[in-house]
Design an enzyme around this catalytic site. Structure first.
Site, mmCIF file in Angstrom:
data_model
loop_
_atom_site.group_PDB
_atom_site.id
_atom_site.type_symbol
_atom_site.label_atom_id
_atom_site.label_comp_id
_atom_site.label_asym_id
_atom_site.label_seq_id
_atom_site.Cartn_x
_atom_site.Cartn_y
_atom_site.Cartn_z
ATOM 1 N N GLY A 184 0.830 -1.183 0.000
ATOM 2 C CA GLY A 184 0.000 0.000 0.000
ATOM 3 C C GLY A 184 0.873 1.243 0.000
ATOM 4 N N CYS A 185 0.298 2.376 -0.381
ATOM 5 C CA CYS A 185 1.103 3.598 -0.483
ATOM 6 C C CYS A 185 1.617 4.047 0.884
ATOM 7 C CB CYS A 185 0.316 4.696 -1.182
ATOM 8 S SG CYS A 185 -1.311 5.043 -0.476
ATOM 9 N N TYR A 186 0.726 4.214 1.851
ATOM 10 C CA TYR A 186 1.179 4.607 3.182
ATOM 11 C C TYR A 186 2.103 3.550 3.774
ATOM 12 C CZ TYR A 186 -2.428 8.288 3.380
ATOM 13 O OH TYR A 186 -3.201 9.399 3.154
ATOM 14 N N SER A 200 4.117 1.579 2.218
ATOM 15 C CA SER A 200 5.449 1.705 1.615
ATOM 16 C C SER A 200 6.290 2.722 2.372
ATOM 17 C CB SER A 200 5.338 2.129 0.144
ATOM 18 O OG SER A 200 4.720 1.143 -0.627
ATOM 19 N N PHE A 252 7.584 10.276 -1.562
ATOM 20 C CA PHE A 252 7.472 9.519 -2.806
ATOM 21 C C PHE A 252 6.140 9.842 -3.461
ATOM 22 C CE2 PHE A 252 5.913 7.196 0.775
ATOM 23 C CZ PHE A 252 4.804 6.482 0.364
#
Length: 318
Positions: free
Chosen positions: A115-117, A119, A287
């Protein structure tokens, strides 16, 4: 030979961004599904089993269903949903964490991208937990800001509406009930005993993310200085292509231009910052939530599985 690739859920934000990253690649043949059949199970099953690689850009339940449709032992599936991220039968798609993650991605037919968070947090937490600096029972807190694209097509339309609600002009906290879907992988992949307290914000810009973790050194498992924490992070990612640790910020200094969250938009790069003092340390990752936090990570994993340059089709921050 061109690899046949099917994107199940191509109309979503992640699917569209994966497709964009295939532009100008002559080693990829996209298997397309017609609009009227994109929810037809038999047609999706046919394309999944015809493909060399299938990307699942779907809600969790639909991703589980699509994975079950695959009967071709040679088809490799890369799932961008939450559904399989903590399933030990699937590789976790963050090759920079250590060589065991990269090797599992290389050998696996099933990869779940982070997941983005998750990561952003795992990039910060994993090295320090593994080195015994952050104890497994440390009371971790995570603060994060994201562009609205991470919330999907509906949110993108809401933010783009000229008559939108005035509340969208400001940063908005959410997931305050501590039930965010990324918490499980944050805990399991880093090796923590407890899920962190997570405080995310969605903000009025399109893409980009910063994830920040404050540390109280008196609560750490080892007595370390801020400089030693930075040295640990720098050594861990020393040979990484896409994850870079910025120079030590030191006490009383701020990163150049502060840390705008959208600097890495469009890239597959991640930057890590360590700053603060020897009592209170701030860790920060920056990012693109649609890049290293989603579609870029998925394409990077596919490249590794194909055995080609892992940066093929991906933009790096210069």
């Amino acid at each position: 030979m061109a690899y046949k690739v099917f994107i199940d859920g191509k109309e979503g934000t992640t699917g569209l961004k994966i497709f964009e990253r295939f532009e100008n690649r002559n080693d990829i043949e996209i298997l397309s599904i017609s609009e009227e059949l994109r929810k037809d199970t038999k047609e999706r099953q046919r394309l999944i089993n015809e493909s060399d690689f299938t990307f699942l850009c779907l809600p969790d339940a639909a991703a589980i269903e699509s994975a079950s449709l695959c009967t071709n032992p040679n088809t490799k599936i890369i799932d961008a949903s939450t559904a399989h991220r903590t399933n030990p039968a699937w590789a976790y798609g963050f090759p920079e964490l250590d060589k065991s993650f990269r090797e599992k991605i290389q050998k696996s037919n099933r990869v779940a991208t982070p997941g983005c968070y998750a990561s952003g947090f795992i990039a910060l937490g994993y090295p320090l937990v593994q080195k015994g600096i952050i104890g497994k029972d440390y009371p971790v807190t995570i603060h994060a800001v994201s562009g609205y694209s991470g919330a999907g097509k509906k949110a993108i339309a809401q933010y783009g509406d000229p008559n939108r609600d005035i509340g969208l002009d400001t940063p908005r906290q959410y997931a305050l009930t501590q039930e965010h879907k990324h918490l499980k992988e944050m805990k399991i992949i880093t090796g923590l005993d407890f899920e962190p307290v997570f405080n995310p914000y969605i903000c009025d810009y399109f893409a980009g993310m910063t994830v920040t973790v404050p540390l109280h050194t008196r609560l750490l498992s080892k007595k370390v200085t801020a400089k030693e924490v930075w040295e640990t992070m720098a050594a861990h990612y020393e040979n990484s292509r896409f994850v870079k640790v910025a120079g030590f910020m030191g006490e009383g200094t701020l990163p150049e231009n502060f840390i705008p969250a959208n600097t890495l938009e469009g890239t597959n790069s991640m930057q890590i910052f360590v700053y603060g003092n020897d009592e209170r340390i701030m860790l920060c990752s920056r990012f693109d939530n649609l890049g290293k936090g989603a579609s870029g990570a998925a394409v990077q994993c596919m490249n590794i599985m194909m055995g080609v340059d892992e940066g093929t089709g991906l933009k790096e921050y210069e």
